[in-house]
Design a protein around this motif. Structure first.
Motif, mmCIF file in Angstrom:
data_model
loop_
_atom_site.group_PDB
_atom_site.id
_atom_site.type_symbol
_atom_site.label_atom_id
_atom_site.label_comp_id
_atom_site.label_asym_id
_atom_site.label_seq_id
_atom_site.Cartn_x
_atom_site.Cartn_y
_atom_site.Cartn_z
ATOM 1 N N GLY A 184 2.971 18.018 -14.547
ATOM 2 C CA GLY A 184 4.169 18.772 -14.930
ATOM 3 C C GLY A 184 5.043 19.174 -13.765
ATOM 4 O O GLY A 184 5.983 19.951 -13.935
ATOM 5 N N LYS A 185 4.752 18.657 -12.572
ATOM 6 C CA LYS A 185 5.559 18.994 -11.388
ATOM 7 C C LYS A 185 6.643 17.922 -11.220
ATOM 8 O O LYS A 185 6.573 17.038 -10.356
ATOM 9 C CB LYS A 185 4.667 19.082 -10.150
ATOM 10 C CG LYS A 185 3.599 20.171 -10.271
ATOM 11 C CD LYS A 185 2.715 20.230 -9.028
ATOM 12 C CE LYS A 185 1.670 21.329 -9.154
ATOM 13 N NZ LYS A 185 0.781 21.406 -7.962
ATOM 14 N N ASN A 186 7.650 18.012 -12.078
ATOM 15 C CA ASN A 186 8.651 16.949 -12.173
ATOM 16 C C ASN A 186 9.568 16.856 -10.960
ATOM 17 O O ASN A 186 10.049 15.771 -10.631
ATOM 18 C CB ASN A 186 9.486 17.133 -13.443
ATOM 19 C CG ASN A 186 8.678 16.887 -14.693
ATOM 20 O OD1 ASN A 186 7.798 16.037 -14.718
ATOM 21 N ND2 ASN A 186 8.947 17.647 -15.748
ATOM 22 N N ASN A 187 9.831 17.976 -10.312
ATOM 23 C CA ASN A 187 10.700 17.929 -9.133
ATOM 24 C C ASN A 187 10.058 17.111 -8.011
ATOM 25 O O ASN A 187 10.714 16.283 -7.372
ATOM 26 C CB ASN A 187 11.010 19.347 -8.634
ATOM 27 C CG ASN A 187 11.944 20.092 -9.572
ATOM 28 O OD1 ASN A 187 12.704 19.467 -10.318
ATOM 29 N ND2 ASN A 187 11.887 21.417 -9.548
ATOM 30 N N LYS B 232 11.230 13.258 -6.500
ATOM 31 C CA LYS B 232 11.435 12.917 -5.088
ATOM 32 C C LYS B 232 10.615 11.695 -4.689
ATOM 33 O O LYS B 232 11.078 10.843 -3.925
ATOM 34 C CB LYS B 232 11.084 14.110 -4.209
ATOM 35 C CG LYS B 232 12.045 15.296 -4.349
ATOM 36 C CD LYS B 232 11.648 16.460 -3.471
ATOM 37 C CE LYS B 232 12.614 17.620 -3.624
ATOM 38 N NZ LYS B 232 12.217 18.789 -2.792
ATOM 39 N N LEU B 233 9.416 11.607 -5.223
ATOM 40 C CA LEU B 233 8.554 10.470 -4.888
ATOM 41 C C LEU B 233 9.043 9.175 -5.544
ATOM 42 O O LEU B 233 8.998 8.104 -4.930
ATOM 43 C CB LEU B 233 7.118 10.768 -5.306
ATOM 44 C CG LEU B 233 6.416 11.844 -4.461
ATOM 45 C CD1 LEU B 233 5.044 12.171 -5.043
ATOM 46 C CD2 LEU B 233 6.264 11.383 -3.019
ATOM 47 N N THR C 62 0.813 -1.224 0.000
ATOM 48 C CA THR C 62 0.000 0.000 0.000
ATOM 49 C C THR C 62 0.840 1.265 0.000
ATOM 50 O O THR C 62 0.553 2.215 -0.747
ATOM 51 C CB THR C 62 -0.920 0.007 1.233
ATOM 52 O OG1 THR C 62 -1.699 -1.185 1.231
ATOM 53 C CG2 THR C 62 -1.833 1.217 1.210
ATOM 54 N N GLU C 63 1.899 1.299 0.813
ATOM 55 C CA GLU C 63 2.705 2.522 0.907
ATOM 56 C C GLU C 63 3.355 2.853 -0.439
ATOM 57 O O GLU C 63 3.277 3.994 -0.911
ATOM 58 C CB GLU C 63 3.788 2.365 1.975
ATOM 59 C CG GLU C 63 4.640 3.625 2.132
ATOM 60 C CD GLU C 63 5.742 3.460 3.151
ATOM 61 O OE1 GLU C 63 6.466 4.441 3.392
ATOM 62 O OE2 GLU C 63 5.891 2.345 3.698
ATOM 63 N N VAL C 64 3.970 1.849 -1.049
ATOM 64 C CA VAL C 64 4.627 2.088 -2.327
ATOM 65 C C VAL C 64 3.598 2.451 -3.393
ATOM 66 O O VAL C 64 3.825 3.330 -4.229
ATOM 67 C CB VAL C 64 5.428 0.843 -2.761
ATOM 68 C CG1 VAL C 64 6.095 1.082 -4.108
ATOM 69 C CG2 VAL C 64 6.463 0.486 -1.722
ATOM 70 N N TYR C 65 2.446 1.778 -3.344
ATOM 71 C CA TYR C 65 1.376 2.079 -4.294
ATOM 72 C C TYR C 65 0.952 3.544 -4.193
ATOM 73 O O TYR C 65 0.830 4.251 -5.207
ATOM 74 C CB TYR C 65 0.185 1.162 -4.029
ATOM 75 C CG TYR C 65 -1.090 1.601 -4.704
ATOM 76 C CD1 TYR C 65 -1.274 1.396 -6.067
ATOM 77 C CD2 TYR C 65 -2.107 2.217 -3.975
ATOM 78 C CE1 TYR C 65 -2.433 1.803 -6.693
ATOM 79 C CE2 TYR C 65 -3.272 2.623 -4.593
ATOM 80 C CZ TYR C 65 -3.442 2.422 -5.954
ATOM 81 O OH TYR C 65 -4.593 2.826 -6.569
ATOM 82 N N ASN C 66 0.759 4.025 -2.977
ATOM 83 C CA ASN C 66 0.353 5.422 -2.774
ATOM 84 C C ASN C 66 1.415 6.397 -3.262
ATOM 85 O O ASN C 66 1.116 7.432 -3.865
ATOM 86 C CB ASN C 66 0.034 5.668 -1.307
ATOM 87 C CG ASN C 66 -1.222 4.942 -0.849
ATOM 88 O OD1 ASN C 66 -2.117 4.660 -1.659
ATOM 89 N ND2 ASN C 66 -1.307 4.624 0.432
ATOM 90 N N VAL C 67 2.680 6.061 -2.981
ATOM 91 C CA VAL C 67 3.779 6.931 -3.412
ATOM 92 C C VAL C 67 3.831 7.003 -4.942
ATOM 93 O O VAL C 67 3.977 8.077 -5.529
ATOM 94 C CB VAL C 67 5.120 6.425 -2.844
ATOM 95 C CG1 VAL C 67 6.290 7.190 -3.468
ATOM 96 C CG2 VAL C 67 5.157 6.574 -1.332
ATOM 97 N N LEU D 133 3.037 9.667 -10.190
ATOM 98 C CA LEU D 133 2.463 9.736 -11.523
ATOM 99 C C LEU D 133 1.529 10.933 -11.676
ATOM 100 O O LEU D 133 1.464 11.559 -12.741
ATOM 101 C CB LEU D 133 1.711 8.439 -11.825
ATOM 102 C CG LEU D 133 2.581 7.179 -11.965
ATOM 103 C CD1 LEU D 133 1.704 5.927 -12.036
ATOM 104 C CD2 LEU D 133 3.464 7.282 -13.197
ATOM 105 N N ALA D 134 0.853 11.271 -10.587
ATOM 106 C CA ALA D 134 -0.041 12.439 -10.630
ATOM 107 C C ALA D 134 0.765 13.728 -10.793
ATOM 108 O O ALA D 134 0.416 14.601 -11.597
ATOM 109 C CB ALA D 134 -0.885 12.492 -9.358
ATOM 110 N N PHE D 135 1.863 13.851 -10.017
ATOM 111 C CA PHE D 135 2.722 15.039 -10.136
ATOM 112 C C PHE D 135 3.358 15.108 -11.526
ATOM 113 O O PHE D 135 3.489 16.185 -12.109
ATOM 114 C CB PHE D 135 3.810 15.022 -9.063
ATOM 115 C CG PHE D 135 3.340 15.513 -7.721
ATOM 116 C CD1 PHE D 135 2.733 16.744 -7.583
ATOM 117 C CD2 PHE D 135 3.519 14.738 -6.579
ATOM 118 C CE1 PHE D 135 2.293 17.208 -6.343
ATOM 119 C CE2 PHE D 135 3.088 15.189 -5.334
ATOM 120 C CZ PHE D 135 2.474 16.419 -5.214
#
Length: 449
Positions: free
Chosen positions: A120-123, A127-128, A104-109, A114-116
């Motif tokens: 377009g928030k590549n930075n 980090k994620l 679950t933790e890795v899935y959420n991360v 992918l959402a960021f």
């Protein structure tokens, strides 16, 4: 009659001896053929032999500081510039991580990453992805997604290819990673070829530059920097000025341990020994033990120059049992002198020789220093300057070795190649800085090299 029998026996014995000698000569020349060493290697004198003459800088040691030693300061700053990674653009393939059985933790991360990325928030996405690969370093899907992100968003095909390889070590049948690596591997091979070509071009340029410039000052400073970083990787806390004081005066530095002093003295002895070995044709077990004996002779005389007789653990890597060391080292020496090894590019050959010795880990201590000296012996014999791995690169150095232990030695070869470029740039910028002619045309030639 008896006389003829004796004479024939003697003649047959002589013929047998001659045949044995011819066979031995053929075996040596066939399997241990080396480039001719009847010449002075271009960079042989980068390891000074006359301490008094080469270390004399013309001002008192006690007055030395960064402002006064402009050459040392210039070279150190030149060394700290890291090479940029090269890459290509490709399209990223997004997948639903929930279908891959990830916790679950890795899935959420990953969902957040992918959402960021989509926003377009590549930075933040970067980090994620880094966090996901840290908490699930063995998950092939995470490694593959991370690699795809780096390819598209950061144009880093080299690191992406390494991640695809890691994914395949954990899941050899991973379809996406197989497809990605089938595409990236040839590109990375080409980039590695261009990297070696750049190294050779800079080496040739430096050889020409050495004929024109006042090279002595650069050589003196580089020698101290080499010792400083080599022992510094192992935890030695002496500064360049302090170790220089020890080597020039033979006096101790207040507040520093005897061990730290002995590490410096031992490394200097080993470097002098390496200089003697440059002109030899064969690097055998005896020569390797001789290097280690000098590296550790002041630190641990009893265990210096002898193979370990105990089991050791190096992080997650477990070296072979000590009973196998003598045979493994004989095989290692045979490989060092083989046609296979000599057919490689010298930088690749030197890097793999370094890794193979560290992997065997034949000594209780001093394996890293001995391996780096073997690496530099190979480079010097091939006409390249000795490489230094900076203290600041310690983490990257050990990570590349760890990756090699996982089966992919290319990142370590690439790391050594970048270190070779690094040292070439240091000498090139150093010679420009100390150029006798001082012409702006020569400076621009180096700057835009």
């Amino acid at each position: 009659m008896n006389f003829l029998v004796i004479l024939i026996s003697i003649l047959l014995s002589v013929i047998c001896v001659l045949l044995a000698l011819l066979q031995h000569y053929y075996f040596i020349t066939k399997f241990y053929k080396k480039p001719s060493s009847k010449y002075a290697p271009e960079f042989e004198d980068l390891i000074p032999s006359d301490r008094k003459n080469l270390y004399e800088l013309g001002y008192p040691i006690q007055n030395l500081n960064q402002d006064e030693d402009s050459v040392l300061n210039y070279l150190t700053s030149a060394l700290k510039s890291q090479p940029k990674k090269i890459s290509e653009n490709i399209n990223i393939i997004s997948q639903n991580p929930k279908k891959m059985g990830i916790d679950t933790e890795v899935y959420n991360v990953l969902q957040a990453a992918l959402a960021f990325k989509s926003a377009g928030k590549n930075n933040k996405a970067m980090k994620l992805f880094e966090h996901a690969s840290a908490i699930a370093p063995d998950n092939a899907d995470v490694l593959n997604w991370y690699g795809e992100f780096l390819e598209q968003q950061h144009h880093d095909i080299v690191t992406a290819d390494e991640l695809y390889f890691k994914a395949l070590t954990h899941c050899p049948n991973h379809e996406a990673a197989l497809s990605n690596r089938e595409r990236t591997a040839p590109v990375v091979d080409r980039l590695d070829y261009l990297l070696f070509k750049t190294i050779d071009n800079k080496k040739d340029y430096l050889k020409d530059r050495m004929k024109l410039d006042n090279f002595d000052s650069v050589k003196k400073q580089a020698y101290y920097l080499h010792i400083y970083h080599t022992v510094g990787i192992e935890g030695n806390t002496m500064t360049v000025e302090q170790l220089r004081y020890v080597l020039e005066t033979g006096h101790v530095v207040s507040g520093k341990s005897i061990m730290e002093h002995n590490e410096i003295l031992g490394l200097e002895k080993a470097m002098q020994y390496v200089k003697l070995l440059i002109r030899t044709d064969y690097i055998g077990v005896t020569e390797i033990l001789g290097i280690h004996r000098r590296v550790m002779g002041h630190v641990d005389p009893i265990k210096s120059g002898v193979f370990r007789d105990e089991k050791v653990f190096i992080g997650s890597h477990i070296p072979p049992p000590h009973e196998e060391i003598p045979a493994l080292m004989e095989n290692y020496a045979e490989w060092l002198n083989s046609e296979e090894a000599h057919s490689m590019h010298p930088v690749r050959y030197a890097a793999i020789a370094h890794y193979k010795l560290v992997d065997i880990h034949p000594f209780v201590d001093g394996n890293g220093r001995t391996s780096r000296l073997i690496m530099n012996l190979i480079l010097l014999k091939a006409g390249y300057p000795p490489v230094m791995i900076l203290k600041e690169q310690r983490e990257q150095y050990y990570q590349a070795l760890k990756t090699a232990n996982m089966g992919d030695v290319r990142p370590f070869v690439r790391f050594v190649a970048h270190c070779t470029l690094q040292i070439l740039d240091m000498y090139i910028y150093g010679t420009r800085f100390l150029s006798i002619d001082g012409s702006s045309e020569a400076e621009n030639h180096v700057i835009h090299y």
